[in-house]
Design an enzyme around this catalytic site. Structure first.
Site, PDB file in Angstrom:
ATOM      1  CD  GLU A 336      -1.929  -7.235   1.385  1.00  0.00           C
ATOM      2  OE1 GLU A 336      -2.518  -6.573   2.240  1.00  0.00           O
ATOM      3  OE2 GLU A 336      -1.950  -6.958   0.173  1.00  0.00           O
ATOM      4  CB  CYS A 432      -2.936   1.578   1.259  1.00  0.00           C
ATOM      5  SG  CYS A 432      -1.921   0.149   1.002  1.00  0.00           S
TER       6      CYS A 432
END
Lengths: 670, 670
Positions: A336, A432
């Site tokens: 990521e 998230c």
């Protein structure tokens, strides 16, 4: 930030404790044809759904267990901790979003729910101020033993943000006090004294949260603690190594890579060097954005020019070498993370919604530190494209990953595309992005304007009412606009008494030109070097500025080092980047080529895209040339056609299909 | 295969046991300006180095332990097994390559070394015929308990191949007898009787090996056992599930994916359905090619038209939808596997050297079953491009992975490119590719011609002497050529007596035209529907055919479904695919665009590329346009230039740098 709403609050937060320093942003009230419906979706759909998830009331979702963890930690329920090590932050983000919603509009049921949750949180707090359900329930002896991997201060940071927001919205100090107690405890744990930990969290967040707590309370110890965490980062001997040795070289398992692990962790979390030595955006994209946001706040509040220069250097690398045209960051999925300069693959990209939200956070703080349209242009680019694409038009489905090119047919059979989804998902185990979207949209009023001394900057053209506390007095700014569809903006001044001040209106880079008039009279104003149009005068109640930004379709060309985009073009109109979708253009979007200089006109969207401006471009489409996989000396031929482009944020709201932002463009003559 | 050499052998293998069935390929002796030096590299560099590796004599390489494993298994040394579960196959591949070298040229030292190794192998064999050092030393109680993952029959297959090759080369039966004993044992273990295992290996190889053993011995039980393994594959209830349950749901660890594991394993190893129901190339690319090679042999030797149709169907899917222009297969790295139709990324590709070698194996068997140039064209494409690129020009360095596009700058920071190396490596822990290259190059004579009844096919134009055993008598074919650099081939017939036969010369798809003459007289021959030029007559000693294949530079255009190549072109001349390298063209190869119809001429290579024909093409190069990452309405401009292309197989033999096969091409008019 004292708003018209907060004056209705139960307690009265001290206004002087907020809005310190130059260039900070005031709160306001959004009333906008484009954004208000999205705010309502957050209020009516996202936040209520999120509450159900947190309470394990959604039958088809993986149980969150987040509220239950607090009950167990508070000793009110038997059971064991479940979820991610940072599960607490889901509750914090929900509370923070609720705070912003309450700031806009009272809702007694919602506020009671929040108050009850805050009481639960308070009961889960230890005597010494410590608060974290994972370490309370699951690993009680292991507090502060794995800062590198276990998000202990990250969770604290999110809860601090919630506390500050809830205090600002309602004037209620309960959670603020809980978190101040926790921070006071943290302050005893961390430091250079004997018995203290000279360390920092693997996931930055506490830094920006401490700055918000400092803004809200005016307590200089919080700024000092923030500075400690920022300055410790990346120092040698390396804290990650030291704590790793101390705990017997064990790791908390959340998916180790194959690279040498400790070294990798350092770059991954921007701890590979002291921050003042860092000059490139590296590692996990969200971590990078959160760290720099905190650093920019700290630099600005403490007038630290060297730290600000560091922030600027890191921003510049990100914005001029590692930013997608959609405002996304994070070119690789396995970590990521950023990859390297000018490496922006369109299909294997991560482009996490949270990371683009982080870009918005960071841009806001950079604008506070040094107003310049380059920050606002990127903020707007991220907001209207990557961020907004994270949520479906119905507010019920979300993208974690935001590719610029998708062919659903190939996703299932290639593990390097496993993270890419062709349709938005209902929720995620690691939840998230949806709560992050909720808190950003609910607090969007804080991104529109900024004030310092005698200048008010208008960064974003979003309709609503915004307060401008200036040195000579407070103005109210009423914006009306049809952005992002039309470039006209009307700004009406509200003033109890005339106020001498400078109003700086951002001229976005995408505007081909502009016209501005005051009370119907055209002004011959020039843009200043930072990209703002500065209007200085004694503002009177009812003064009316009409700004017209020329918003033609722009062809976006990539820097020639961007190898994935070579020979391609993107279309942009105003802040919106457009894309091709299979729904309008059939399969094989890579077959479509625009013609250099070809006509592009606008088109009204219908059905799901009703109310949107689409684009229709002169295009060429490659003709079929037989079944051979490879053929000799038989160059492709093209048929003239029209290609329809839709706003990137609106993709994947119809049928599942291909999507592509960068389209081939054929030069007029080769 | 009875060759002039094998008549010098110690024992005399029975010639009637070899070369059964139509379309099989004879052995010969390569004498070729292009290939002979490569054969010498294999003899002088690769095979000796490989021997040192197998014996742990290379200081800077990970110890192979492969020979030591056999010593331990033979009870002659204390110690434990080390290496991959398929470590034995490294020894087998070395022996097989040695066999081919000895067939070309006697070498007493090498032969003694091989004989000693064979004796060691024989001593490691169990009383019941079983042979496998992993299961002998490491897991003695676990024989045949994890066929899915543990390569037990795969290792057997490679040793059978070595045994057959060594027997054919030297006439020595020692290893052949060892392996026949092992296969006789395997025959008792597998089957449908009570107490037998109705299963098959996770990595196909035993199938093609059993067919070679059948060819060499004429023993029909080996063909029957091969058919058993082919027909069991993918049947329900699924063997992998059954053996998994039997061993208590445990896995042998070699890197499980995140997909549901058992289901994944089935597709990965082409066991997701019975083979007759399979219609697409799926799973691990090497496994696919090996399985189909065995199936094609079985179909041809047993005249099984349905099985041949299955092979043809799988070939067609591979060759017309999943084959790189370099002849490579395996579009994804995490599983070394196919992805899906028309999905051929150039940078994240696997394109394993072994998989392209598997394509060559398979093409050879398809040609044996039904001579057609489409098989030979692909065989040649794979051989001259992907396969040959696997080895450096000095024979000392190897590529496992063969990308079509590399930018060294971006490899380190993106895990999805972790498998791509910008320079060839000395050796590998999993050392499959170098030995596989060695055995293919050493046996290349077996790929050149094929015979059945009264027809001899010339598939590849490679210089040397080849025997053509035809129904009316045996001819010798002497080929001389400068291929792949020039398209002229001279074929001279050797015949003890005149032989009435048909000589079928392949006209490659890349040849724009051809001329053929017999003893100086031009023939007005036409190509048959399968792409061969058929010349039928009574051939006399000294008959001389001159074939001239027109070999202009061809522009290769991709099927329009190939989205990674849209708007791009590749250059090919003869069988060679070309590429751009940074060494000739500087950085940012994506900046270079050819002009449709632009001139491309040839150029002599120098230094490392001396003796090679390079290409020089009229091209355009994108001009710099400032530092902005994205710019509005400022289309790229181009400067005329020349671009130099080098043969793909020769890339990465100079400095480390960018490489690219597919180059942008701008149409003349858009």
């Amino acid at each position: 930030m004292s708003t018209s709403h907060s004056s209705q609050s139960h307690d009265s937060p001290s206004p002087e404790a907020t809005l310190q320093g130059p260039g900070l942003h005031g709160a306001g009230r959004i009333s906008d044809r484009f954004w208000s419906p999205r705010l309502e979706l957050v209020r009516d759909v996202v936040v209520p759904y999120q509450w159900e998830v947190l309470n394990d009331q959604v039958p088809d979702a993986t149980p969150s267990h987040a509220i239950e963890n607090f009950r167990i930690a508070a000793g009110e329920q038997q059971g064991t901790f479940h979820g991610m090590v940072f599960q607490d932050s889901d509750v914090a983000k929900w509370l923070e979003a609720v705070a912003y919603l309450l700031q806009h509009e009272r809702d007694e049921t919602l506020e009671q729910r929040a108050d009850d949750t805050i009481e639960l949180i308070a009961r889960a707090q230890h005597e010494d101020g410590y608060l974290n359900t994972y370490f309370t329930c699951q690993a009680p002896g292991e507090r502060w033993t794995n800062l590198c991997e276990c998000h202990e201060l990250y969770c604290a940071g999110h809860m601090i943000e919630a506390a500050v927001a809830y205090f600002e919205a309602t004037g209620k100090r309960r959670l603020l006090e809980v978190m101040c107690r926790f921070v006071d405890h943290v302050e005893t744990v961390f430091g250079h004294e004997s018995g203290q930990i000279a360390g920092y969290d693997g996931h930055p967040e506490i830094e920006l949260a401490l700055m918000r707590l400092y803004d809200a309370t005016g307590e200089p110890r919080y700024l000092k603690l923030c500075r400690f965490f920022v300055e410790e980062r990346g120092q040698l001997p390396h804290f990650y190594d030291l704590e790793w040795e101390r705990r017997g070289r064990t790791h908390h398992d959340f998916g180790a890579g194959t690279q040498p692990f400790m070294l990798h962790k350092k770059t991954y979390s921007q701890a590979h060097a002291p921050v003042h030595e860092q000059d490139r955006a590296v590692g996990h994209a969200v971590r990078f954005a959160y760290l720099c946001t905190g650093m920019a706040q700290l630099a600005q509040r403490s007038d630290d020019k060297a730290l600000l220069a560091t922030c600027r250097r890191l921003w510049d690398n990100m914005a001029s070498r590692q930013l997608y045209v959609t405002g996304g960051i994070g070119a690789q999925a396995p970590e990521e993370s950023f990859t390297t300069d000018f490496d922006l693959p369109n299909d294997t990209v991560y482009g996490e919604t949270c990371a683009a939200i982080g870009v918005v956070f960071l841009a806001r703080q950079m604008l506070a530190a040094e107003p310049d349209r380059r920050y606002a242009d990127v903020m707007e680019r991220a907001l209207y494209n990557n961020v907004l694409a994270g949520m479906s038009l119905d507010g019920q489905h979300f993208f974690y990953v935001n590719p610029l090119e998708v062919d659903p047919k190939v996703l299932a059979d290639n593990p390097i595309l496993e993270h890419v989804k062709p349709v938005r998902q209902r929720w995620f185990t690691c939840a998230c992005c949806p709560p992050n979207l909720a808190r950003l949209i609910a607090s969007l009023d804080r991104y529109v304007v900024g004030c310092a001394d005698d200048t008010a900057w208008v960064h974003l053209y979003i309709g609503g009412e915004f307060e401008l506390p200036l040195s000579a007095g407070t103005l109210r700014l009423h914006q009306e606009t049809d952005m992002p569809w039309q470039g006209a903006v009307t700004l009406t001044i509200g003033a109890d008494v005339p106020v001498q001040a400078r109003l700086a209106l951002r001229i976005p880079a995408w505007a081909e030109g502009f016209e501005v008039s005051l009370d119907g009279e055209r002004l011959d104003a020039e843009m200043s070097s930072n990209g703002y149009l500065e209007l200085e005068r004694q503002w009177q109640d009812g003064d009316r500025i009409a700004l017209r930004l020329e918003m033609p379709v722009r062809r976006v060309y990539p820097h020639r080092a961007l190898r994935h985009d070579a020979g391609r073009v993107a279309l942009q109109r105003g802040p919106l980047v457009y894309c091709l979708e299979q729904a309008d253009n059939g399969e094989r979007l890579h077959d479509i080529a625009l013609r250099e200089g070809g006509i592009v006109d606008t088109l009204e969207g219908t059905d799901a895209l009703s109310g949107m401006t689409l684009l229709r471009a002169e295009a060429l489409r490659e003709n079929a040339a037989g079944e051979a996989l490879y053929r000799f000396d038989d160059a492709p031929t093209y048929t003239r056609t029209e290609a329809v482009f839709v706003p990137y944020f609106a993709w994947a709201n119809r049928q599942e299909g291909e999507m592509r932002v960068w389209t081939r463009e054929l030069p007029r003559r080769a």
